[in-house]
Design a protein around this motif. Structure first.
Motif, PDB file in Angstrom:
ATOM      1  N   MET A   1       0.852  -1.194   0.000  1.00 47.86           N
ATOM      2  CA  MET A   1       0.000   0.000   0.000  1.00 47.86           C
ATOM      3  C   MET A   1       0.886   1.241   0.000  1.00 47.86           C
ATOM      4  N   GLY A   2       0.666   2.156  -0.955  1.00 45.39           N
ATOM      5  CA  GLY A   2       1.499   3.332  -1.076  1.00 45.39           C
ATOM      6  C   GLY A   2       1.064   4.455  -0.161  1.00 45.39           C
ATOM      7  N   ASN A   3       1.855   5.533  -0.178  1.00 46.12           N
ATOM      8  CA  ASN A   3       1.551   6.681   0.668  1.00 46.12           C
ATOM      9  C   ASN A   3       0.236   7.351   0.293  1.00 46.12           C
ATOM     10  N   SER A   4      -0.101   7.312  -1.005  1.00 47.02           N
ATOM     11  CA  SER A   4      -1.346   7.931  -1.438  1.00 47.02           C
ATOM     12  C   SER A   4      -2.541   7.317  -0.725  1.00 47.02           C
ATOM     13  N   GLU A   5      -2.569   5.987  -0.645  1.00 53.58           N
ATOM     14  CA  GLU A   5      -3.681   5.317   0.022  1.00 53.58           C
ATOM     15  C   GLU A   5      -3.588   5.428   1.541  1.00 53.58           C
ATOM     16  N   GLN A   7      -2.530   7.625   3.678  1.00 51.16           N
ATOM     17  CA  GLN A   7      -2.981   8.837   4.360  1.00 51.16           C
ATOM     18  C   GLN A   7      -4.497   8.865   4.495  1.00 51.16           C
ATOM     19  N   TYR A   8      -5.206   8.282   3.525  1.00 49.12           N
ATOM     20  CA  TYR A   8      -6.667   8.252   3.612  1.00 49.12           C
ATOM     21  C   TYR A   8      -7.149   7.133   4.527  1.00 49.12           C
ATOM     22  N   ILE A   9      -6.402   6.054   4.585  1.00 47.68           N
ATOM     23  CA  ILE A   9      -6.718   4.994   5.550  1.00 47.68           C
ATOM     24  C   ILE A   9      -6.575   5.525   6.966  1.00 47.68           C
ATOM     25  N   ASP A  10      -5.464   6.208   7.224  1.00 46.55           N
ATOM     26  CA  ASP A  10      -5.251   6.795   8.558  1.00 46.55           C
ATOM     27  C   ASP A  10      -6.324   7.833   8.874  1.00 46.55           C
ATOM     28  N   LEU A  11      -6.675   8.632   7.893  1.00 43.73           N
ATOM     29  CA  LEU A  11      -7.679   9.678   8.103  1.00 43.73           C
ATOM     30  C   LEU A  11      -9.011   9.081   8.529  1.00 43.73           C
ATOM     31  N   TYR A  12      -9.463   8.051   7.828  1.00 41.48           N
ATOM     32  CA  TYR A  12     -10.771   7.473   8.172  1.00 41.48           C
ATOM     33  C   TYR A  12     -10.733   6.780   9.524  1.00 41.48           C
ATOM     34  N   GLU A  13      -9.667   6.095   9.811  1.00 40.54           N
ATOM     35  CA  GLU A  13      -9.574   5.406  11.102  1.00 40.54           C
ATOM     36  C   GLU A  13      -9.586   6.403  12.258  1.00 40.54           C
ATOM     37  N   GLN A  14      -8.998   7.581  12.035  1.00 36.45           N
ATOM     38  CA  GLN A  14      -8.953   8.588  13.090  1.00 36.45           C
ATOM     39  C   GLN A  14     -10.216   9.442  13.157  1.00 36.45           C
ATOM     40  N   CYS A  15     -10.876   9.633  12.014  1.00 35.05           N
ATOM     41  CA  CYS A  15     -11.978  10.612  11.954  1.00 35.05           C
ATOM     42  C   CYS A  15     -13.321   9.993  11.583  1.00 35.05           C
ATOM     43  N   ARG A  16     -13.439   8.687  11.677  1.00 33.83           N
ATOM     44  CA  ARG A  16     -14.672   8.023  11.260  1.00 33.83           C
ATOM     45  C   ARG A  16     -15.894   8.603  11.959  1.00 33.83           C
ATOM     46  N   GLN A  17     -15.823   8.782  13.257  1.00 33.43           N
ATOM     47  CA  GLN A  17     -16.988   9.260  13.999  1.00 33.43           C
ATOM     48  C   GLN A  17     -17.361  10.682  13.599  1.00 33.43           C
ATOM     49  N   THR A  18     -16.356  11.512  13.397  1.00 36.34           N
ATOM     50  CA  THR A  18     -16.625  12.891  12.962  1.00 36.34           C
ATOM     51  C   THR A  18     -17.322  12.911  11.610  1.00 36.34           C
ATOM     52  N   ILE A  19     -16.846  12.086  10.684  1.00 38.95           N
ATOM     53  CA  ILE A  19     -17.457  12.021   9.356  1.00 38.95           C
ATOM     54  C   ILE A  19     -18.920  11.600   9.473  1.00 38.95           C
ATOM     55  N   CYS A  20     -19.179  10.561  10.259  1.00 41.04           N
ATOM     56  CA  CYS A  20     -20.547  10.047  10.384  1.00 41.04           C
ATOM     57  C   CYS A  20     -21.456  11.024  11.117  1.00 41.04           C
ATOM     58  N   ASP A  21     -20.930  11.713  12.109  1.00 43.14           N
ATOM     59  CA  ASP A  21     -21.747  12.652  12.890  1.00 43.14           C
ATOM     60  C   ASP A  21     -22.277  13.792  12.037  1.00 43.14           C
ATOM     61  N   HIS A  22     -21.565  14.122  10.979  1.00 47.49           N
ATOM     62  CA  HIS A  22     -21.962  15.239  10.131  1.00 47.49           C
ATOM     63  C   HIS A  22     -22.575  14.780   8.810  1.00 47.49           C
ATOM     64  N   SER A  23     -23.127  13.567   8.798  1.00 46.65           N
ATOM     65  CA  SER A  23     -23.806  13.069   7.615  1.00 46.65           C
ATOM     66  C   SER A  23     -25.088  12.364   8.047  1.00 46.65           C
ATOM     67  N   SER A  24     -25.680  11.568   7.182  1.00 50.85           N
ATOM     68  CA  SER A  24     -26.957  10.911   7.472  1.00 50.85           C
ATOM     69  C   SER A  24     -26.767   9.399   7.553  1.00 50.85           C
ATOM     70  N   PRO A  25     -27.704   8.685   8.204  1.00 49.25           N
ATOM     71  CA  PRO A  25     -27.587   7.225   8.300  1.00 49.25           C
ATOM     72  C   PRO A  25     -27.508   6.536   6.941  1.00 49.25           C
ATOM     73  N   VAL A  26     -28.257   7.027   5.952  1.00 52.09           N
ATOM     74  CA  VAL A  26     -28.220   6.403   4.625  1.00 52.09           C
ATOM     75  C   VAL A  26     -26.831   6.531   4.003  1.00 52.09           C
ATOM     76  N   MET A  27     -26.205   7.703   4.142  1.00 52.06           N
ATOM     77  CA  MET A  27     -24.869   7.888   3.593  1.00 52.06           C
ATOM     78  C   MET A  27     -23.808   7.177   4.422  1.00 52.06           C
ATOM     79  N   ASN A  28     -24.083   7.000   5.718  1.00 55.69           N
ATOM     80  CA  ASN A  28     -23.128   6.313   6.589  1.00 55.69           C
ATOM     81  C   ASN A  28     -23.132   4.800   6.390  1.00 55.69           C
ATOM     82  N   ALA A  29     -24.282   4.244   5.988  1.00 54.02           N
ATOM     83  CA  ALA A  29     -24.447   2.790   5.941  1.00 54.02           C
ATOM     84  C   ALA A  29     -23.360   2.073   5.132  1.00 54.02           C
ATOM     85  N   PRO A  30     -22.995   2.556   3.932  1.00 53.13           N
ATOM     86  CA  PRO A  30     -21.997   1.808   3.141  1.00 53.13           C
ATOM     87  C   PRO A  30     -20.539   2.188   3.419  1.00 53.13           C
ATOM     88  N   ARG A  31     -20.286   3.089   4.376  1.00 52.75           N
ATOM     89  CA  ARG A  31     -18.916   3.610   4.547  1.00 52.75           C
ATOM     90  C   ARG A  31     -17.908   2.512   4.895  1.00 52.75           C
TER      91      ARG A  31
END
Length: 458
Positions: A1-5, A7-31
């Motif tokens: 896995m390269g650096n491009s991927e 940084q986004y893996i780390d971002l989601y693992e660290q900020c998953r709850q923040t992302i979901c809190d500011h969206s809707s259940p339908v958009m969160n379901a497939p994340r």
């Protein structure tokens, strides 16, 4: 896995709850599922057939900022933007970055039942459309590439267009996508900024709608935009989708469009690139019902070091469907263009009619065009054709025009304009055709990229 991927893996693992809190259940379901797919796929390399002309991983290497906490963006597009398409009366809407802009929104006159609005708000549990949209959101895009997966992971809002059964929307719906950095300009300019936008279009049985998307930038930041659009055309529905990009050289646009057509539906998709930095457009279209028809077109005008890559896949799953494709490029200076189109006719898809053309004009010796039209046919009663051309301006035509007092520069402009006319003439909205002819003329003459009256790009 390269650096491009990573940084986004780390971002989601660290900020998953923040992302979901500011969206809707339908958009969160497939994340989470999309996140696992993204980790498994990784960004495609240029060794893969559909990505050989654009280095996707390199586009995502920079450290882009994101507005995951949904801070207010300091721009009022209604004060800043005036798009005076002559005689084109549209229902006008704005999307700022990925968020539907509804402050001080003049209520557009739409037929009863037609809804245009925030994908997040309209997929909240208390929305009457929530259950319907949960059946469609991410259904067509579920098995997309890594960019689609990343968009599903990070997107928090977007746009919904819903047209109920039998409703014809007479006025075109115009959506202005405005890119604006939330970080004020500092000594080193604006900070690079990433936007992940979703669009869902649902046209129910027998309905008809025309959509015009215009992409603009409100400052000179380095932008990376991913946009995933899903279009569901139910039996007998007509969807006309026109996309016009007028951004700037610092903009990277990666757009993936997924279309499903059912019985006797009609879809037009026409993408015009007038100003950009790097653009990669992917279109996947599936015929799921007999008697359906699509018209796919594109017009690219590029110079300097601009890069435009259009990639299409049309799959005929069923008999008696027609697909038509026409993409034209005019490339100057050191610009690069690419077109790869594939039509797949599956077993049993008899009486298929398919035509694909890609025609290209290189106005300088340093411009580069890559073209790869493909047919893959597993049925024996079909009518399919494809072809591509790459050439330069006709010397005989130039000589003929100069003999009649036309300067060489003006003759070149006229020939280039004539070359792209066929794509513009295929647009059904006459005022939009006229406006595009005017913009194309300005573009070839090297005039300002912004529309007259637009204050966004001063």
């Amino acid at each position: 896995m390269g650096n491009s991927e990573q940084q986004y893996i780390d971002l989601y693992e660290q900020c998953r709850q923040t992302i979901c809190d500011h969206s809707s259940p339908v958009m969160n379901a497939p994340r989470d599922k999309a996140f696992e797919q993204f980790k498994a796929l990784g960004f495609p390399s240029r060794k893969e057939e559909r990505y050989k002309y654009t280095d996707i991983a390199k586009l995502f290497e920079p450290d882009y900022g994101l507005n995951l906490n949904r801070f207010d963006i300091p721009v009022n597009p209604y004060d800043a933007f005036r798009c005076d398409v002559p005689n084109l009366s549209t229902s006008l809407y704005f999307v700022v970055n990925d968020g539907f802009y509804d402050r001080a929104l003049p209520k557009a006159s739409l037929p009863e039942g037609v809804i245009v609005g925030s994908l997040k708000e309209l997929t909240e549990p208390d929305s009457p459309l929530s259950s319907l949209l949960s059946d469609h959101y991410n259904r067509l895009a579920a098995n997309g590439d890594a960019v689609t997966c990343l968009n599903t992971v990070l997107a928090q809002d977007g746009l919904l267009v819903y047209v109920p059964r039998g409703v014809v929307v007479d006025r075109a719906i115009q959506v202005i996508n405005v890119l604006k950095s939330p970080i004020e300009k500092g000594e080193n300019g604006y900070a690079p900024f990433m936007v992940n936008r979703r669009v869902l279009v649902v046209a129910e049985e027998g309905s008809e709608v025309t959509l015009l998307f215009c992409d603009h930038t409100a400052d000179d930041s380095h932008f990376l935009t991913t946009q995933v659009t899903e279009v569901v055309a139910m039996p007998g529905a007509t969807v006309n989708l026109y996309c016009l990009e007028e951004t700037h050289a610092k903009n990277v646009r990666v757009s993936n469009v997924y279309v499903e057509q059912q019985d006797n539906s009609h879809v037009t998709h026409n993408v015009i690139t007038l100003h950009n930095g790097t653009t990669r457009n992917r279109l996947d279209l599936h015929f799921r019902g007999e008697g359906a028809e699509c018209w796919l077109g594109g017009c690219v005008i590029a110079d300097k070091q601009q890069h435009v890559d259009n990639n299409t896949l049309v799959i005929h799953h069923v008999p008696h469907c027609d697909s038509h494709e026409l993409y034209k490029y005019v490339l100057d200076n050191q610009s690069t263009g690419a077109f790869a189109g594939r039509v797949l006719v599956e077993h049993g898809a008899q009486q298929t009619n398919s035509e694909m053309r890609n025609q290209n004009l290189c106005a300088s010796r340093d411009a580069r065009m890559y073209t790869q039209p493909m047919l893959e046919i597993y049925a024996d009663d079909v009518k399919c054709s494809h072809g591509s051309t790459v050439g330069q301006l006709n010397d005989a035509a130039l000589f003929y025009m100069r003999q009649r007092g036309i300067t060489e520069r003006e003759a070149r402009l006229l020939l280039q304009q004539a070359f792209v006319t066929e794509v513009i003439d295929a647009i059904s909205l006459e005022p939009l055709r006229d406006r595009l002819r005017y913009l194309v003329d300005k573009r070839f003459r090297g005039e300002l990229s912004k529309c007259e009256g637009c204050k966004l790009c001063r």
